[in-house]
Design a protein around this motif. Structure first.
Motif, PDB file in Angstrom:
ATOM      1  N   VAL A 111      16.965 150.502  54.582  1.00  0.00           N
ATOM      2  CA  VAL A 111      17.114 149.520  53.504  1.00  0.00           C
ATOM      3  C   VAL A 111      18.506 149.559  52.883  1.00  0.00           C
ATOM      4  O   VAL A 111      19.133 148.507  52.714  1.00  0.00           O
ATOM      5  CB  VAL A 111      16.026 149.706  52.429  1.00  0.00           C
ATOM      6  N   LEU A 157      20.974 147.848  55.330  1.00  0.00           N
ATOM      7  CA  LEU A 157      20.761 146.405  55.418  1.00  0.00           C
ATOM      8  C   LEU A 157      21.211 145.719  54.136  1.00  0.00           C
ATOM      9  O   LEU A 157      21.836 144.667  54.152  1.00  0.00           O
ATOM     10  CB  LEU A 157      19.277 146.122  55.679  1.00  0.00           C
ATOM     11  N   TYR A 158      20.881 146.344  53.012  1.00  0.00           N
ATOM     12  CA  TYR A 158      21.217 145.774  51.709  1.00  0.00           C
ATOM     13  C   TYR A 158      22.730 145.689  51.534  1.00  0.00           C
ATOM     14  O   TYR A 158      23.267 144.659  51.137  1.00  0.00           O
ATOM     15  CB  TYR A 158      20.598 146.641  50.615  1.00  0.00           C
ATOM     16  N   ASP A 201      16.592 139.892  50.721  1.00  0.00           N
ATOM     17  CA  ASP A 201      16.624 141.217  51.332  1.00  0.00           C
ATOM     18  C   ASP A 201      15.264 141.912  51.200  1.00  0.00           C
ATOM     19  O   ASP A 201      14.794 142.564  52.138  1.00  0.00           O
ATOM     20  CB  ASP A 201      17.703 142.076  50.666  1.00  0.00           C
ATOM     21  N   LYS A 228       9.166 143.406  57.777  1.00  0.00           N
ATOM     22  CA  LYS A 228       9.142 144.397  58.868  1.00  0.00           C
ATOM     23  C   LYS A 228       7.950 145.342  58.703  1.00  0.00           C
ATOM     24  O   LYS A 228       7.312 145.736  59.686  1.00  0.00           O
ATOM     25  CB  LYS A 228      10.463 145.175  58.893  1.00  0.00           C
ATOM     26  N   GLN A 241      12.327 152.596  58.410  1.00  0.00           N
ATOM     27  CA  GLN A 241      12.547 151.334  57.730  1.00  0.00           C
ATOM     28  C   GLN A 241      13.073 151.544  56.315  1.00  0.00           C
ATOM     29  O   GLN A 241      13.984 150.853  55.854  1.00  0.00           O
ATOM     30  CB  GLN A 241      11.232 150.526  57.692  1.00  0.00           C
ATOM     31  N   LYS A 254      12.789 140.301  53.677  1.00  0.00           N
ATOM     32  CA  LYS A 254      13.009 140.732  55.061  1.00  0.00           C
ATOM     33  C   LYS A 254      12.571 142.178  55.271  1.00  0.00           C
ATOM     34  O   LYS A 254      11.987 142.515  56.311  1.00  0.00           O
ATOM     35  CB  LYS A 254      14.480 140.556  55.430  1.00  0.00           C
ATOM     36  N   ALA A 255      12.841 143.023  54.288  1.00  0.00           N
ATOM     37  CA  ALA A 255      12.427 144.429  54.408  1.00  0.00           C
ATOM     38  C   ALA A 255      10.909 144.535  54.455  1.00  0.00           C
ATOM     39  O   ALA A 255      10.350 145.262  55.292  1.00  0.00           O
ATOM     40  CB  ALA A 255      12.985 145.232  53.235  1.00  0.00           C
ATOM     41  N   TRP A 256      10.224 143.812  53.569  1.00  0.00           N
ATOM     42  CA  TRP A 256       8.767 143.868  53.539  1.00  0.00           C
ATOM     43  C   TRP A 256       8.156 143.239  54.792  1.00  0.00           C
ATOM     44  O   TRP A 256       7.110 143.682  55.267  1.00  0.00           O
ATOM     45  CB  TRP A 256       8.249 143.166  52.289  1.00  0.00           C
ATOM     46  N   HIS A 316       9.122 152.341  45.719  1.00  0.00           N
ATOM     47  CA  HIS A 316      10.326 151.769  45.105  1.00  0.00           C
ATOM     48  C   HIS A 316      10.701 152.512  43.824  1.00  0.00           C
ATOM     49  O   HIS A 316      11.890 152.668  43.519  1.00  0.00           O
ATOM     50  CB  HIS A 316      10.117 150.276  44.835  1.00  0.00           C
TER      51      HIS A 316
END
Length: 442
Positions: A429, A432-433, A49, A56, A425, A52-54, A199
């Motif tokens: 997160v 998506l998570y 995850d 983008k 984005q 994929k997030a990074w 984060h």
């Protein structure tokens, strides 16, 4: 605004924006590769995850970096035709190689973004590595071209003509290594602290702690290690500048008088009229040591350099102070983080450390911009150091001020779009998570 100032302002604006986009684009793939590797080794869905997030974010900054970089390439020819006429054949090699690296990066990024569940998992991971390596190579090659402007090499300048051109010698000039090393570490430090800070903020907001803790640790590792190494590269750069560009060093320290030994100034307000610095803290002999490795060596001041060759002293000095000050602060945060890791206390219990990273989000990029001000403004009045003056390279065409206003509007719009995309984005997160983990439970 006269055309000469407008041309310089437009170039400064373009570089100021592009350097941030480029640094993020060339550093984030390495963060992405680490999280991807951890997913392949542990099969922990959280790391996939994160990857994929990074990825983008990498795609966003690749696109914006490509746009701003293309604009810069046009500006070199439009704003500085005399410079490109003579310099193009000499330092064109790193730019052409950078174009090759860019195309490799684009192809590899395409494979990576659309290769999930289609390519061999290790080959897919390797394409991400290629994205990072080719992006880093692009950055180094561009810096090599800039280093040539600070340390011209690979030609003979005879009666106004550029003869015996050697592109290899031009690319690997005396300044390229120190500038490339310093720039790469700065990019990793700035981007690492920015990503870790975002984060850390999500952790403090208690959003998907497992996801953000793992992402934070990867980014913080890059940020802190590179921040601690940065003073070493800074020392290498300072000694190199002292040998090749004594006027730049004197402007960085606002050293108006040649001194033996020379003190290092911390802070202070430059008084250009009376040629002195007020309210500065002096460390005796420290500048002599930093410049030449000896506390008693003479350091050349501005009094031994013709005034027509003086850089803008106040701007260079303040930018240098900002860069060094923030760099020292990031080293202190890094050492504090290392101590916390050695004590093996959970980061969740050390909220003040997380807040330090949150506060550091913009600091690395401020230092990065300040460093480029030192590099570029400190080289003035030369566009090719000791060979061609900036005022002799500018285009004779009128109306550059309007071009500056137009490009300012474009970059402002581009920045708003990037901020919106990143904000969206980050907000996506949690969704998506959650959906990813629900599908795994099913």
């Amino acid at each position: 605004m006269d055309d000469f100032l407008a041309a310089r302002s437009q170039m400064a604006l373009s570089l100021g924006f592009h350097i941030i986009y480029a640094c993020i684009g060339m550093v984030m793939p390495f963060f992405m590769a680490v999280s991807h590797y951890k997913w392949l080794r542990t099969n922990n869905q959280v790391y996939q995850d994160i990857t994929k997030a990074w990825s983008k974010g990498v795609a966003i900054f690749f696109a914006t970096g490509a746009v701003s970089g293309t604009m810069l390439s046009f500006e070199l020819g439009l704003l500085w035709p005399k410079f490109m006429e003579h310099a193009g054949p000499i330092f064109g090699m790193p730019f052409s190689l950078e174009g090759t690296a860019f195309f490799i990066e684009a192809i590899a990024l395409g494979f990576f973004l659309y290769g999930w569940n289609k390519l061999n998992k290790w080959f897919h991971w390797f394409t991400g590595i290629v994205v990072g390596v080719s992006g880093l190579a692009s950055g180094i090659l561009v810096v090599a071209a800039n280093a040539w402007m600070n340390s011209p090499a690979g030609f003979d300048y005879v009666n106004g003509q550029y003869l015996n051109i050697d592109p290899i010698a031009a690319m690997f000039n005396k300044a390229w290594f120190s500038q490339a090393l310093h720039m790469c570490l700065a990019a990793f430090t700035a981007t690492g602290f920015a990503v870790a800070g975002v984060h850390a903020l999500m952790i403090l907001k208690k959003q998907n702690k497992d996801f953000h803790f793992k992402a934070f640790k990867i980014a913080a590792a890059f940020a802190t290690i590179c921040a601690v190494l940065q003073p070493i590269s800074g020392d290498i750069s300072a000694k190199d500048v002292a040998k090749r560009q004594p006027a730049k060093l004197a402007a960085m320290e606002a050293l108006y008088q040649t001194q033996k030994p020379a003190p290092l100034l911390i802070g202070g307000i430059v008084d250009e009229k009376n040629k002195k610095v007020n309210y500065a803290i002096e460390i005796p002999g420290a500048l002599s040591f930093l410049a030449h490795g000896d506390f008693h060596t003479e350091v050349k001041g501005l009094d031994k350099i013709p005034e027509s060759e003086h850089p803008p002293i106040a701007i260079t000095h303040y930018a240098f102070q900002v860069m060094v000050g923030i760099g020292s602060l990031l080293v202190l945060i890094s050492l504090t983080y290392f101590v916390a890791l050695l004590r093996k206390k959970p980061l969740a219990e050390l909220k003040w450390i997380l807040w330090l990273f949150v506060c550091a989000i913009p600091l690395g990029y401020i230092a990065l911009e300040a460093g480029w001000v030192v590099t570029e403004v400190g080289r003035q009045p030369w566009i090719i150091y000791g060979v061609m003056r900036t005022k002799d390279a500018v285009t004779p065409m009128p109306g550059i001020a309007w071009s500056f206003y137009l490009f300012s509007a474009i970059y402002a719009s581009l920045s708003v779009i990037v901020i919106f995309l990143l904000y969206r984005q980050i907000k996506m997160v949690p969704v998506l998570y959650s959906s990813s983990h629900q599908s795994n439970i099913k």
